[in-house]
Design a protein around this motif. Sequence first.
Motif, short mmCIF file in Angstrom:
data_model
loop_
_atom_site.label_atom_id
_atom_site.label_comp_id
_atom_site.label_asym_id
_atom_site.label_seq_id
_atom_site.Cartn_x
_atom_site.Cartn_y
_atom_site.Cartn_z
N THR A 161 -6.25 -5.96 -5.35
CA THR A 161 -6.17 -5.48 -3.98
C THR A 161 -5.03 -6.18 -3.22
O THR A 161 -4.37 -7.08 -3.75
CB THR A 161 -7.49 -5.75 -3.23
N MET A 162 -4.85 -5.78 -1.98
CA MET A 162 -3.82 -6.37 -1.14
C MET A 162 -4.05 -7.86 -0.90
O MET A 162 -3.13 -8.57 -0.48
CB MET A 162 -3.76 -5.64 0.20
N CYS A 176 -2.87 0.49 -4.02
CA CYS A 176 -2.23 -0.82 -3.95
C CYS A 176 -1.33 -0.94 -5.17
O CYS A 176 -1.78 -0.70 -6.29
CB CYS A 176 -3.29 -1.92 -3.95
N THR A 189 -3.21 5.72 -0.72
CA THR A 189 -4.47 4.98 -0.85
C THR A 189 -4.40 3.93 -1.96
O THR A 189 -5.40 3.29 -2.28
CB THR A 189 -5.63 5.94 -1.15
N GLN A 249 0.83 -1.19 0.00
CA GLN A 249 0.00 0.00 0.00
C GLN A 249 0.88 1.25 0.00
O GLN A 249 1.81 1.36 0.80
CB GLN A 249 -0.89 0.00 1.25
#
Length: 199
Positions: A144-145, A89, A87, A84
């Motif tokens: 996403t993460m 990724c 904001t 991250q």
Amino acid sequence: MITNENSFQLLPESFYKQPTLTLAKQLIGKILVHETEEGLSSGVIVETEAYLGALDRAAHSYGYRRTKRTEIMYHQAGLIYTYQMHTHCLLNIVSGEVGEPEAVLIRAIEPYSGVDLMMQKRPVKNIQNLTSGPGKLTKALGITMQMYGKPIYKQPLYITEGARIDEIMTGLRIGISNTEEARDYPYRFWMAGNSYVSR
């Protein structure tokens, strides 16, 4: 020039077992694909950056720094290293030998398929602003993460064969001005003349 999405040919795990700088160049022209419940979207990789681990002041793992965040960098090549930044990724591919924490950042892609889906995830007026940066492309593809540590050579997030690129440019990495001599390393690679390159 590029095969259609129904014949995507996944790059095997062995593809990622190349020297990091070589891998960063070899990824230019390949296709990054993400399959989600909403559908499939993809883009041609047009820009990458290499990070050479323990000896590279710009790498998170400089000096063999080993933390919860960088742990995956010490594992085998071909795994996904997401992190991250603000904001955003960012998507990296682990490279190099086990125990040598190196990685390649996917910095920009040119939309290829599922463009409508990408525009839903990241609405923009100018399509050339859709995926022209490392945080932009992950938002548009829905990365996403949660992808941390997963193999990039298996679904749902993977890289496939693409087009042969005749000219790949080399230059300085971006946004690492406080990393002393590392800011001058020519470890950024991009597709010549492509309008989706971040700069």
